[in-house]
Design a protein around this motif. Structure first.
Motif, short mmCIF file in Angstrom:
data_model
loop_
_atom_site.label_atom_id
_atom_site.label_comp_id
_atom_site.label_asym_id
_atom_site.label_seq_id
_atom_site.Cartn_x
_atom_site.Cartn_y
_atom_site.Cartn_z
N GLY A 58 0.94 -1.12 0.12
CA GLY A 58 -0.04 0.00 0.00
C GLY A 58 0.93 1.12 -0.10
N GLU A 59 0.23 2.47 0.16
CA GLU A 59 0.83 3.54 0.24
C GLU A 59 1.32 4.04 1.52
OE1 GLU A 59 -1.31 6.09 -3.58
OE2 GLU A 59 -2.47 5.98 -1.52
N TRP A 60 2.22 3.39 2.06
CA TRP A 60 2.80 3.29 3.48
C TRP A 60 3.72 4.42 3.48
CZ3 TRP A 60 7.77 2.36 4.34
CH2 TRP A 60 8.89 1.98 3.29
N SER A 61 4.10 5.28 2.66
CA SER A 61 4.89 6.29 3.04
C SER A 61 4.72 7.56 2.04
CB SER A 61 6.29 6.05 3.27
OG SER A 61 7.09 6.23 1.77
N SER A 62 5.36 8.70 2.18
CA SER A 62 4.87 9.72 1.40
C SER A 62 5.68 9.32 -0.11
CB SER A 62 5.44 11.15 1.72
OG SER A 62 6.84 11.18 2.26
N ALA A 63 6.65 8.53 -0.02
CA ALA A 63 7.47 8.15 -1.17
C ALA A 63 6.80 6.82 -2.06
CB ALA A 63 8.80 7.83 -0.84
N HIS A 64 5.87 6.36 -1.55
CA HIS A 64 5.04 5.51 -2.28
C HIS A 64 3.62 5.76 -2.71
CE1 HIS A 64 8.29 3.49 -0.01
NE2 HIS A 64 8.36 2.72 -0.91
N ALA A 65 3.34 5.75 -4.00
CA ALA A 65 2.19 6.33 -4.17
C ALA A 65 1.63 5.29 -5.47
CB ALA A 65 1.96 7.68 -4.64
N SER A 66 0.63 5.17 -5.68
CA SER A 66 -0.23 4.50 -6.90
C SER A 66 -0.28 5.49 -7.82
CB SER A 66 -1.46 3.74 -6.52
OG SER A 66 -2.41 3.58 -7.50
N PRO A 67 -0.33 5.14 -8.92
CA PRO A 67 -0.56 6.11 -10.21
C PRO A 67 -2.21 6.55 -10.06
CG PRO A 67 0.13 4.03 -11.21
CD PRO A 67 0.10 3.69 -9.83
N ALA A 68 -2.92 5.88 -9.29
CA ALA A 68 -4.29 6.31 -9.28
C ALA A 68 -4.19 7.78 -8.11
CB ALA A 68 -5.19 5.16 -8.38
N SER A 69 -3.20 7.81 -7.33
CA SER A 69 -2.95 9.03 -6.43
C SER A 69 -2.22 10.00 -7.11
CB SER A 69 -2.39 8.57 -5.10
OG SER A 69 -3.18 7.41 -4.44
N LEU A 70 -1.64 9.82 -8.40
CA LEU A 70 -0.83 10.54 -9.20
C LEU A 70 -1.38 11.13 -10.46
CD1 LEU A 70 2.51 8.94 -8.22
CD2 LEU A 70 1.63 11.13 -7.05
N SER A 71 -2.66 11.24 -10.56
CA SER A 71 -3.10 11.50 -11.70
C SER A 71 -2.90 10.81 -13.15
CB SER A 71 -2.83 12.84 -12.27
OG SER A 71 -3.38 13.93 -11.24
N GLY A 72 -2.44 9.16 -12.63
CA GLY A 72 -2.27 8.38 -13.72
C GLY A 72 -0.86 8.18 -14.10
N LYS A 73 0.15 9.06 -13.45
CA LYS A 73 1.43 9.04 -13.89
C LYS A 73 2.11 7.86 -13.33
CE LYS A 73 2.13 14.02 -14.60
NZ LYS A 73 1.32 14.04 -15.71
N THR A 74 3.04 7.23 -13.96
CA THR A 74 3.91 6.32 -13.29
C THR A 74 5.52 6.32 -13.82
OG1 THR A 74 3.99 3.80 -13.37
CG2 THR A 74 3.41 4.79 -15.35
N THR A 75 6.23 5.68 -12.92
CA THR A 75 7.54 5.97 -12.94
C THR A 75 8.22 4.65 -13.49
OG1 THR A 75 8.16 5.62 -10.82
CG2 THR A 75 7.88 7.86 -11.28
N GLN A 76 7.57 3.52 -13.52
CA GLN A 76 8.07 2.36 -14.06
C GLN A 76 6.91 1.71 -14.99
OE1 GLN A 76 9.16 -0.43 -10.94
NE2 GLN A 76 7.05 -0.67 -10.40
N THR A 77 7.25 0.84 -15.67
CA THR A 77 6.39 -0.40 -16.13
C THR A 77 6.77 -1.57 -15.79
OG1 THR A 77 7.57 -0.22 -18.55
CG2 THR A 77 5.96 1.34 -18.11
N ILE A 78 5.90 -2.49 -15.83
CA ILE A 78 6.39 -3.83 -15.56
C ILE A 78 6.32 -4.77 -16.72
CG2 ILE A 78 5.98 -5.86 -13.99
CD1 ILE A 78 4.29 -2.78 -12.95
N HIS A 79 7.21 -5.58 -17.05
CA HIS A 79 7.12 -6.61 -18.26
C HIS A 79 7.13 -7.86 -17.76
CE1 HIS A 79 8.04 -6.61 -22.50
NE2 HIS A 79 8.07 -7.81 -22.16
N VAL A 80 6.08 -8.65 -18.42
CA VAL A 80 5.93 -10.13 -17.95
C VAL A 80 5.92 -10.92 -19.26
CG1 VAL A 80 4.14 -11.80 -16.93
CG2 VAL A 80 4.21 -9.37 -16.18
N TYR A 81 6.93 -11.76 -19.04
CA TYR A 81 7.12 -12.79 -20.05
C TYR A 81 6.31 -14.01 -19.74
CZ TYR A 81 11.06 -10.26 -21.59
OH TYR A 81 12.06 -9.30 -22.32
N ILE A 82 5.58 -14.39 -20.78
CA ILE A 82 4.58 -15.68 -20.69
C ILE A 82 5.02 -16.68 -21.68
CG2 ILE A 82 2.88 -14.28 -19.88
CD1 ILE A 82 1.43 -14.97 -22.41
#
Length: 151
Positions: A58-82
């Protein structure tokens, strides 16, 4: 609990419990480890996909936020190989509510990929190799100069 050396991504959600259920339904991840607080909130969780893991919290510190709390902005993407059918995987993710950002497409390097946003706006790329392509062929298809490290 022991972990092998390697890289594990940690993904932050406003509602990590909902994220755990969603990641299982949309991507087929398996819950490995869950620590809950006295109020049943998720303090820490880990899910697996093949030999890889992802931490969910969860958003347990001021440095941890979901894109939902940042107007959709994200600083990483996750890549999954299947292993398997990327198109079918995309349909499953869409049925679970993923926003498909880029539909399944075969890339110049021989992988079939799609990109989506999850229930809180994290960007995910899912891919599977569908053909073996030489460096020379990748360069021909893309017009790019490609260097592969030796070793």
């Amino acid at each position: 609990m022991s972990n092998p050396a390697g890289l594990v991504s940690a993904v932050t959600y406003r509602d990590p419990k909902a994220a755990l259920a969603w990641l299982e339904a949309a991507f087929g991840f398996d819950l490995v480890f869950l620590i809950e607080g006295a109020d049943a909130s998720v303090a820490h969780a880990e899910m697996s996909h093949g030999a890889s893991r992802v931490m969910i919290g969860g958003e347990w510190s001021s440095a941890h936020a979901s894109p939902a709390s940042l107007s959709g902005k994200t600083t990483q993407t996750i890549h999954v190989y299947i292993e398997g059918d990327v198109d079918a995987h995309c349909q499953t993710a869409a049925a679970a509510g993923a926003e498909i950002v880029e539909p399944p497409t075969t890339q110049f390097y021989g992988a079939r990929t799609y990109r989506c946003r999850d229930l809180e706006g994290h960007l995910w790329t899912v891919s599977a190799d569908v053909e073996t392509v030489s460096v020379e062929e990748m360069e021909k298809r893309s017009g790019l100069k490609i260097t592969v490290a030796k070793g």
